[in-house]
Design an enzyme around this catalytic site. Structure first.
Site, PDB file in Angstrom:
ATOM      1  N   ASP A   1      -6.615  -6.731   3.916  1.00 44.44           N
ATOM      2  CA  ASP A   1      -6.046  -5.381   3.886  1.00 44.44           C
ATOM      3  C   ASP A   1      -6.107  -4.744   5.272  1.00 44.44           C
ATOM      4  O   ASP A   1      -7.179  -4.488   5.800  1.00 44.44           O
ATOM      5  CB  ASP A   1      -6.909  -4.571   2.902  1.00 44.44           C
ATOM      6  CG  ASP A   1      -6.434  -3.156   2.755  1.00 44.44           C
ATOM      7  OD1 ASP A   1      -7.100  -2.391   2.028  1.00 44.44           O
ATOM      8  OD2 ASP A   1      -5.415  -2.798   3.353  1.00 44.44           O
TER       9      ASP A   1
ATOM     10  N   GLY B   1      -3.220   3.652   7.848  1.00 44.31           N
ATOM     11  CA  GLY B   1      -2.259   2.550   7.884  1.00 44.31           C
ATOM     12  C   GLY B   1      -1.721   2.429   9.303  1.00 44.31           C
ATOM     13  O   GLY B   1      -2.013   3.256  10.170  1.00 44.31           O
TER      14      GLY B   1
ATOM     15  N   MET C   1      -9.212   7.960  -0.171  1.00 45.12           N
ATOM     16  CA  MET C   1     -10.095   8.274   0.960  1.00 45.12           C
ATOM     17  C   MET C   1     -10.707   9.658   0.766  1.00 45.12           C
ATOM     18  O   MET C   1     -10.000  10.595   0.358  1.00 45.12           O
ATOM     19  CB  MET C   1      -9.285   8.252   2.261  1.00 45.12           C
ATOM     20  CG  MET C   1      -8.595   6.928   2.507  1.00 45.12           C
ATOM     21  SD  MET C   1      -7.624   6.981   4.025  1.00 45.12           S
ATOM     22  CE  MET C   1      -6.878   5.361   3.962  1.00 45.12           C
TER      23      MET C   1
ATOM     24  N   ASP D   1      -4.704   3.515  -1.864  1.00 46.02           N
ATOM     25  CA  ASP D   1      -5.843   3.790  -0.964  1.00 46.02           C
ATOM     26  C   ASP D   1      -6.406   5.180  -1.193  1.00 46.02           C
ATOM     27  O   ASP D   1      -5.708   6.177  -0.966  1.00 46.02           O
ATOM     28  CB  ASP D   1      -5.386   3.670   0.500  1.00 46.02           C
ATOM     29  CG  ASP D   1      -5.197   2.231   0.903  1.00 46.02           C
ATOM     30  OD1 ASP D   1      -4.103   1.885   1.396  1.00 46.02           O
ATOM     31  OD2 ASP D   1      -6.140   1.438   0.706  1.00 46.02           O
TER      32      ASP D   1
ATOM     33  N   MET E   1     -12.216   4.103  -0.778  1.00 53.18           N
ATOM     34  CA  MET E   1     -12.923   4.251   0.495  1.00 53.18           C
ATOM     35  C   MET E   1     -13.725   5.552   0.393  1.00 53.18           C
ATOM     36  O   MET E   1     -13.352   6.597   0.958  1.00 53.18           O
ATOM     37  CB  MET E   1     -11.921   4.283   1.667  1.00 53.18           C
ATOM     38  CG  MET E   1     -11.344   2.910   1.950  1.00 53.18           C
ATOM     39  SD  MET E   1      -9.878   2.931   2.956  1.00 53.18           S
ATOM     40  CE  MET E   1      -8.645   3.140   1.681  1.00 53.18           C
TER      41      MET E   1
ATOM     42  N   SER F   1       0.848  -1.198   0.000  1.00 51.45           N
ATOM     43  CA  SER F   1       0.000   0.000   0.000  1.00 51.45           C
ATOM     44  C   SER F   1       0.887   1.254   0.000  1.00 51.45           C
ATOM     45  O   SER F   1       1.576   1.525   0.994  1.00 51.45           O
ATOM     46  CB  SER F   1      -0.893   0.003   1.238  1.00 51.45           C
ATOM     47  OG  SER F   1      -1.473   1.283   1.403  1.00 51.45           O
TER      48      SER F   1
ATOM     49  N   MET G   1     -11.404  -6.350   5.064  1.00 54.56           N
ATOM     50  CA  MET G   1     -10.623  -5.381   5.826  1.00 54.56           C
ATOM     51  C   MET G   1     -10.174  -6.006   7.139  1.00 54.56           C
ATOM     52  O   MET G   1     -10.986  -6.543   7.891  1.00 54.56           O
ATOM     53  CB  MET G   1     -11.454  -4.128   6.115  1.00 54.56           C
ATOM     54  CG  MET G   1     -11.750  -3.257   4.896  1.00 54.56           C
ATOM     55  SD  MET G   1     -10.290  -2.708   4.013  1.00 54.56           S
ATOM     56  CE  MET G   1      -9.444  -1.751   5.282  1.00 54.56           C
TER      57      MET G   1
ATOM     58  N   HIS H   1      -8.219   1.080  -4.197  1.00 51.87           N
ATOM     59  CA  HIS H   1      -9.192   0.797  -3.138  1.00 51.87           C
ATOM     60  C   HIS H   1      -9.941   2.087  -2.835  1.00 51.87           C
ATOM     61  O   HIS H   1      -9.382   3.002  -2.231  1.00 51.87           O
ATOM     62  CB  HIS H   1      -8.424   0.275  -1.910  1.00 51.87           C
ATOM     63  CG  HIS H   1      -9.274   0.030  -0.715  1.00 51.87           C
ATOM     64  ND1 HIS H   1      -8.722  -0.185   0.533  1.00 51.87           N
ATOM     65  CD2 HIS H   1     -10.613  -0.031  -0.540  1.00 51.87           C
ATOM     66  CE1 HIS H   1      -9.684  -0.383   1.411  1.00 51.87           C
ATOM     67  NE2 HIS H   1     -10.854  -0.276   0.778  1.00 51.87           N
TER      68      HIS H   1
ATOM     69  N   HIS I   1      -1.028  -1.207  -4.201  1.00 53.03           N
ATOM     70  CA  HIS I   1      -2.357  -0.917  -3.643  1.00 53.03           C
ATOM     71  C   HIS I   1      -2.438   0.587  -3.406  1.00 53.03           C
ATOM     72  O   HIS I   1      -1.565   1.171  -2.751  1.00 53.03           O
ATOM     73  CB  HIS I   1      -2.524  -1.683  -2.329  1.00 53.03           C
ATOM     74  CG  HIS I   1      -3.860  -1.588  -1.704  1.00 53.03           C
ATOM     75  ND1 HIS I   1      -4.938  -2.357  -2.089  1.00 53.03           N
ATOM     76  CD2 HIS I   1      -4.311  -0.801  -0.694  1.00 53.03           C
ATOM     77  CE1 HIS I   1      -5.982  -2.060  -1.329  1.00 53.03           C
ATOM     78  NE2 HIS I   1      -5.636  -1.113  -0.477  1.00 53.03           N
TER      79      HIS I   1
HETATM   80  C1  DX5 Z   1      -6.510   1.275   5.495  1.00 50.04           C
HETATM   81  C2  DX5 Z   1      -6.036   0.904   4.089  1.00 50.04           C
HETATM   82  C3  DX5 Z   1      -4.938  -0.129   4.109  1.00 50.04           C
HETATM   83  C4  DX5 Z   1      -3.711   0.339   4.862  1.00 50.04           C
HETATM   84  C5  DX5 Z   1      -2.675  -0.758   4.901  1.00 50.04           C
HETATM   85  O1  DX5 Z   1      -7.707   2.006   5.398  1.00 50.04           O
HETATM   86  O2  DX5 Z   1      -7.090   0.391   3.328  1.00 50.04           O
HETATM   87  O3  DX5 Z   1      -4.596  -0.441   2.760  1.00 50.04           O
HETATM   88  O4  DX5 Z   1      -3.155   1.462   4.212  1.00 50.04           O
HETATM   89  O5  DX5 Z   1      -1.623  -0.281   5.706  1.00 50.04           O
HETATM   90  P1  DX5 Z   1      -1.100  -1.199   6.936  1.00 50.04           P
HETATM   91  O6  DX5 Z   1      -0.528  -2.438   6.295  1.00 50.04           O
HETATM   92  O7  DX5 Z   1      -0.045  -0.342   7.589  1.00 50.04           O
HETATM   93  O8  DX5 Z   1      -2.278  -1.486   7.800  1.00 50.04           O
HETATM   94 ZN    ZN Z   2      -6.600  -0.423   1.290  1.00 54.57          ZN
END
Ligand code: DX5
Ligand code: ZN
Length: 211
Positions: free
Chosen positions: A174, A143, A38, A36, A69, A9, A136, A67, A34
């Site tokens: 994830d 993260g 948001m 993310d 969100m 990620s 999830m 991804h 990956h």
């Molecule tokens: C959280 C994200 C994950 C996260 C993964 O909302 O969807 O992809 O960034 O990071 P780690 O591995 O540090 O949890």
């Molecule tokens: Zn993610």
């Protein structure tokens, strides 16, 4: 070698040096990134937009696993596809016609993913339509959180549903995943590891699935 895909990620890397993060991912042997996304509504954080994906696309041929969100992924999915995403994952909890959106993502030549938060029971009518089911391991938004072990039963449930219904979706997990947890989850049906902080703190720990 354990036969799983590693999707680091990029959220966990220095956002002022993302090309550096891409190079670390590429030299580790991982084939996916990956991304993310948001919106500050679906989760209490804001990260990247479609321009990041189009910029990443100029710098790498790796598979871009996006991804979303987002409260309203229907408003943005097509822009991420046009930006060069290879997979678009939307949340079962999103405020849109998830079934219709999965179909649209597929129709545009992208793999479609269904993400399910830790507390959510998967909607198996939607699971059937997905190429990727993303379980999830943490509450989404940040993260560096700790993996929630209660998610393991959901991974087994998704694995059993897939085999008993002769489906072929990939199970992605994830959030909070380090190498040891990844090895355990691979033994109960996980196919794709999403890891941010554990990967970037030491990519070598994931050699077990990259050699
Ligand atoms: C959280 C994200 C994950 C996260 C993964 O909302 O969807 O992809 O960034 O990071 P780690 O591995 O540090 O949890
Ligand atoms: Zn993610």
């Amino acid at each position: 070698m354990v036969n799983v895909v590693l999707a680091p990620s990029i959220l966990s890397y220095d956002s002022c040096d993302l090309v550096g993060g891409v190079k670390i991912i590429e030299s580790s042997g991982a084939r996916w990134i990956h991304v993310d996304v948001m919106d500050g509504h679906f989760v209490d954080n804001i990260s990247f937009g479609p321009k990041l994906v189009s910029d990443l696309r100029k710098h790498t041929n790796l598979f871009l696993d996006v991804h979303l969100m987002l409260e309203y992924p229907n408003k943005y999915a097509k822009r991420f596809i046009q930006a060069g995403a290879d997979a678009i994952t939307i949340h079962q909890e999103a405020n849109c016609d998830v079934r219709g959106q999965l179909r649209i993502i597929k129709e545009h030549g992208c793999l479609c993913g269904l993400a399910v938060n830790p507390e959510t029971v998967p909607n198996f009518e939607l699971v059937r339509l997905a190429d990727i089911v993303l379980a999830m391991g943490v509450f989404p938004g940040f993260g560096g959180q700790k993996f929630m072990p209660e998610v393991c039963s959901k991974i087994s449930l998704l694995h059993n549903f897939r085999s008993s219904n002769k489906l072929s979706y990939k199970i992605s997990v994830d959030g909070g995943i380090n190498a040891d947890i990844a090895k355990d989850l691979a033994s109960i049906g996980m196919d794709i590891i999403v890891s941010g902080s554990a990967f970037f703190s030491d990519p070598r720990t994931f050699q077990f699935c990259l050699s």
